[in-house]
Design an enzyme around this catalytic site. Structure first.
Site, PDB file in Angstrom:
ATOM      1  N   GLY A  17       0.818  -1.212   0.000  1.00  0.00           N
ATOM      2  CA  GLY A  17       0.000   0.000   0.000  1.00  0.00           C
ATOM      3  C   GLY A  17       0.851   1.260   0.000  1.00  0.00           C
ATOM      4  O   GLY A  17       1.938   1.315  -0.578  1.00  0.00           O
ATOM      5  N   SER A  18       0.360   2.259   0.689  1.00  0.00           N
ATOM      6  CA  SER A  18       0.980   3.589   0.670  1.00  0.00           C
ATOM      7  C   SER A  18       2.350   3.653   1.315  1.00  0.00           C
ATOM      8  O   SER A  18       3.037   4.662   1.181  1.00  0.00           O
ATOM      9  CB  SER A  18       0.050   4.592   1.345  1.00  0.00           C
ATOM     10  OG  SER A  18      -1.135   4.725   0.596  1.00  0.00           O
ATOM     11  N   THR A  19       2.773   2.598   1.990  1.00  0.00           N
ATOM     12  CA  THR A  19       4.096   2.629   2.627  1.00  0.00           C
ATOM     13  C   THR A  19       5.229   2.780   1.621  1.00  0.00           C
ATOM     14  O   THR A  19       6.324   3.191   1.998  1.00  0.00           O
ATOM     15  CB  THR A  19       4.333   1.360   3.476  1.00  0.00           C
ATOM     16  OG1 THR A  19       4.266   0.220   2.621  1.00  0.00           O
ATOM     17  CG2 THR A  19       3.313   1.250   4.591  1.00  0.00           C
ATOM     18  N   ILE A  20       4.976   2.465   0.352  1.00  0.00           N
ATOM     19  CA  ILE A  20       6.050   2.584  -0.654  1.00  0.00           C
ATOM     20  C   ILE A  20       6.126   3.976  -1.270  1.00  0.00           C
ATOM     21  O   ILE A  20       7.050   4.264  -2.018  1.00  0.00           O
ATOM     22  CB  ILE A  20       5.901   1.535  -1.767  1.00  0.00           C
ATOM     23  CG1 ILE A  20       4.641   1.771  -2.589  1.00  0.00           C
ATOM     24  CG2 ILE A  20       5.967   0.127  -1.208  1.00  0.00           C
ATOM     25  CD1 ILE A  20       4.646   1.092  -3.930  1.00  0.00           C
TER      26      ILE A  20
END
Length: 194
Positions: A17-20
């Site tokens: 998800g948005s962690t990258i």
């Protein structure tokens, strides 16, 4: 049935998800992307010639955002566009350089890898070409992408360490409690991300 004894930090594989998004932001800046350039978020994004909307988590949109604001707001439409700008091959290469999709080398048995997709991987796995829509959703860490929580921790630490990947470990030393002899464990391994 919920496998309560499974070490999910090591053996669980999930879409990141948005962690990258911070890693993709770094990749874009390395390719010359101006972090002050503003993109407009209306709440959804469409590929040219397509009627399928890719929605932002904020259905009302974020308005105009630069790269730093897009990370702060975790704006999906900004990263859909950024993903297309980078392309799946550059995204795959950069995410892999942060240790995502591959074993970290921790001193535990049978650490799994993950999956950072590429054109070549999809052709080999499915015998199909890579599509632009798959690049769009890869820009927010969705689709075929799978990583472990430990891989994400290593990648996050690399950002904090200014590009140095640290190999995690649990064992620092052996100590014989009867004799008091201490034998050091393996050295900490660090690799600089290029």
């Amino acid at each position: 049935p919920d496998k309560p004894l499974l070490n999910r930090a090591l053996y669980g594989r999930y879409a990141p998800g948005s962690t990258i998004k911070p890693i993709l932001a770094l990749a874009a800046m390395e390719q010359g992307f101006d972090p002050q350039k503003k993109n407009f978020c209306s709440g959804s994004f469409e590929l040219p010639g397509s009627l399928r909307p890719y929605r932002c988590w904020n259905r009302d949109g974020h308005g105009f955002l630069n790269l730093i604001q897009a990370i702060e707001e975790s704006c999906d439409t900004f990263f859909y566009q950024l993903g297309l700008t980078l392309g799946i091959d550059k995204m795959s290469s950069r995410l892999a350089s942060f240790g995502l999709g591959q074993p970290t080398g921790i001193d535990l048995y049978d650490e799994p890898s993950g999956l950072i997709p590429s054109r070549e991987w999809k052709q080999g796995a499915y015998g199909e070409p890579w599509y632009s829509g798959e690049t769009v959703i890869a820009g927010i860490g969705q689709g075929y992408m799978l990583v472990t929580p430990l891989q994400l921790a290593v990648a996050t630490a690399a950002i904090a360490n200014r590009g140095k990947l640290v190999k995690p470990r649990l064992l620092t030393r052996f100590e014989n409690l009867q004799t008091g002899v201490i034998v050091p464990g393996p050295e900490i391994s660090m690799t600089t991300i290029e």
